[in-house]
Motif scaffolding. Structure first.
Motif, PDB file in Angstrom:
ATOM      1  N   VAL A 258       0.805  -1.082  -0.020  1.00 27.99           N
ATOM      2  CA  VAL A 258       0.078  -0.100   0.037  1.00 27.99           C
ATOM      3  C   VAL A 258       1.047   1.422   0.080  1.00 27.99           C
ATOM      4  O   VAL A 258       0.541   2.420  -0.851  1.00 27.99           O
ATOM      5  CB  VAL A 258      -1.086  -0.028   1.294  1.00 27.99           C
ATOM      6  N   TRP A 290      -6.156  -0.903   1.787  1.00 33.31           N
ATOM      7  CA  TRP A 290      -6.260   0.072   0.736  1.00 33.31           C
ATOM      8  C   TRP A 290      -7.421   1.004   0.707  1.00 33.31           C
ATOM      9  O   TRP A 290      -7.274   2.295   0.184  1.00 33.31           O
ATOM     10  CB  TRP A 290      -6.132  -0.625  -0.579  1.00 33.31           C
ATOM     11  N   GLY A 296      -8.544   5.046  -1.721  1.00 29.58           N
ATOM     12  CA  GLY A 296      -8.151   3.901  -2.646  1.00 29.58           C
ATOM     13  C   GLY A 296      -9.471   3.284  -3.075  1.00 29.58           C
ATOM     14  O   GLY A 296     -10.515   3.083  -2.445  1.00 29.58           O
TER      15      GLY A 296
END
Length: 547
Positions: A258, A290, A296
């Motif tokens: 990540v 994430w 994300g």
């Protein structure tokens, strides 16, 4: 069932058979997916053999597998620290050609010392996938020989606690739990149960099975490459397990992955997995971290199916039809979920097949960037993959830190001299990150055993050895500075960022580093000029999508 009921009735647990059975039944009641494929004979072996073994044991209840509890520490929120000041680039050489001793002995004394104390023998069992780690025997032999020499200047402080004569034996666990059980049982029988520690296995499923057996006999285990987070998060079930790699969670590879993708400015990815439990678990952990802050987004395709290899019943290959269906289902350029960044979570033997099919049949966009976990980064190389119109294949990946400092080079020179005297070729570098983590695993375990014996602890006490192991620290590790968390994981893990820049390259290049710190912060550094991707060329980091 009688044993389980009896155990409930007997809270004091005066018999080792009763106090050690519950965990075994727990494992059999909730077997790993791979174990379900084992034959009935293997399952019977996993049940009856340990019971017979335990009936012969005299260990007290406190020495049982479930005796030592560990505290799983929470992880603070992550902060990514960007540092573009990458000192220099390094290359990884992938020459895996080795020459094996034509007359290997069945039991290696590794040049035992002349004057050892009567109880100074340390028996180390190496249980790992000898096909994937075909260099493992050579590494084991060399490391044990170096450690057995008290005056060669390599970890000689071990002998401050007295003189020790290290013996080792190797068995092939493959990447399969049932094969790992057989390997453990064979070594235990050969050594009549006189095993001080285990180094292995390669895969987490195999390590889980070996840990089940060895834990019942109070034998500590350290792995060089098993990364399942369950060993940490279910630490009470694995009190004698440790590793020189980090777990697949926010404290290890997932956090590093990540951090790397965010450091490159990417927020949108597509996730492709196989139906291996390792692959699906890694995907779930990545996606959770994430997406947790809302920045994300990830599209996760259905898993690619693995089928039995028609040429080898013991191996699995990807199903071509499944590859077609999964890759064609990825959102196209006109979708809000489109992304050129494809996170392929698979073992190397399956990743290479998937990418080859994708290239051959144009199943993904030409400017796709394949992101690799440590399972296949630096292991899938261009000669297995057809060329595409782009000059750059677009592979980006992570491996545990590829150390190239003085301590690594010192070991490499020692190994080359030792190996050459036995007719082996010289290495320009190590062929895999697991070489370095295997070396440090052996060293760390021997240090712990020596410390436990010097502290007058019982040499047969696995818990005493584990207490010493989590205290082991040495800055001259071949894989970098080595220390452990209270759970037996690698502390403050560092990863190398790799990029395969050209199709005709024989190695992936190191272009940066990322470290997951115990504070939860992530330190990231990248040499942007060295990055090469399809479509954008070198020195330019492309956008993650067309959105």
């Amino acid at each position: 069932l009688f044993i389980k009921n009896k155990q409930k009735q007997n809270a004091n647990c005066h018999h080792p058979l009763l106090c050690q059975t519950d965990f075994l039944f727990k494992q059999i009641s909730n077997p790993p997916t791979t174990m379900m494929k084992a034959s009935l004979s293997h399952l019977m072996m996993c049940i009856i053999a340990p019971l017979l073994m335990m009936m012969m044991m005299l260990h007290p209840c406190e020495a049982a597998l479930r005796g030592a509890a560990r505290t799983v520490q929470g992880t603070p929120p992550q902060k990514i620290i960007i540092n573009d000041d990458l000192a220099h680039q390094r290359n990884i050489n992938h020459d895996r050609s080795l020459v094996t001793d034509p007359n290997p002995s069945s039991h290696h004394d590794a040049r035992a010392l002349q004057n050892t104390v009567a109880d100074g023998t340390i028996n180390i069992a190496g249980i790992f996938d000898t096909a994937a780690f075909d260099w493992g025997h050579d590494i084991f032999e060399a490391v044990v020989a170096f450690l057995n020499d008290p005056a060669d200047g390599w970890h000689d402080e071990i002998f401050d606690a007295g003189q020790f004569n290290i013996h080792f034996e190797i068995a092939n666990s493959g990447c399969d739990p049932s094969q790992a059980a057989e390997a453990y049982w064979d070594l235990r029988t050969k050594w009549q149960g006189d095993i001080d520690a285990i180094v292995g296995c390669r895969c987490s499923g195999a390590s889980n099975m070996v840990s089940t057996f060895s834990g019942l006999e109070d034998i500590p285990q350290i792995s060089m490459s098993s990364t399942s987070a369950s060993f940490t998060e279910n630490g009470n079930d694995y009190p004698l397990f440790s590793r020189t790699v980090s777990p697949d969670n926010e404290s290890g590879q997932v956090g590093a992955m990540v951090g790397m993708l965010r450091g490159l400015g990417w927020n949108q990815v597509q996730i492709v997995t196989t139906d291996k439990q390792f692959s699906k678990d890694l995907a779930n952990r990545f996606r959770s971290l994430w997406e947790q802050d809302g920045e994300g987004t990830a599209y996760q395709a259905t898993s690619i199916t693995l089928i039995d290899d028609p040429d080898d019943a013991d191996e699995e290959v990807v199903d071509p039809q499944s590859v077609q269906q999964v890759l064609k289902s990825l959102p196209g350029r006109d979708s809000e979920q489109n992304s050129r960044v494809i996170l392929l979570l698979a073992h190397d033997e399956h990743a290479s097949q998937i990418i080859e099919m994708a290239d051959k049949d144009s199943l993904v966009r030409e400017d796709a960037i394949w992101v690799a976990p440590q399972a296949w980064a630096a292991r899938v190389i261009p000669r297995y993959i057809p060329q595409r119109p782009s000059a750059h294949p677009g592979y980006l990946g992570l491996t545990p830190y590829r150390n190239k400092n003085y301590h690594f080079n010192d070991f490499l020179n020692r190994f080359n001299d030792y190996h050459a005297r036995r007719g082996g070729p010289r290495w320009t570098s190590s062929p895999d990150y697991a070489v370095e983590t295997m070396v440090d695993a052996i060293v760390a375990m021997v240090k712990a055993i020596a410390a436990a014996r010097a502290d007058m602890s019982s040499p047969s006490s696995g818990s005493a050895i584990m207490e010493k192991l989590v205290e082991v620290k040495f800055i001259d590790g071949v894989s970098g500075p080595v220390s452990f968390t209270a759970n037996g994981d690698r502390e403050n893990p560092r990863f190398s960022i790799l990029n395969l820049r050209r199709y005709h390259d024989s190695e992936w290049d190191i272009v940066g580093n990322v470290q997951v710190r115990s504070s939860g912060d992530i330190a990231f550094e990248i040499d942007e000029d060295s990055l090469c991707f399809p479509g954008s060329g070198c020195g330019v980091i492309p956008a993650d999508s067309d959105s």
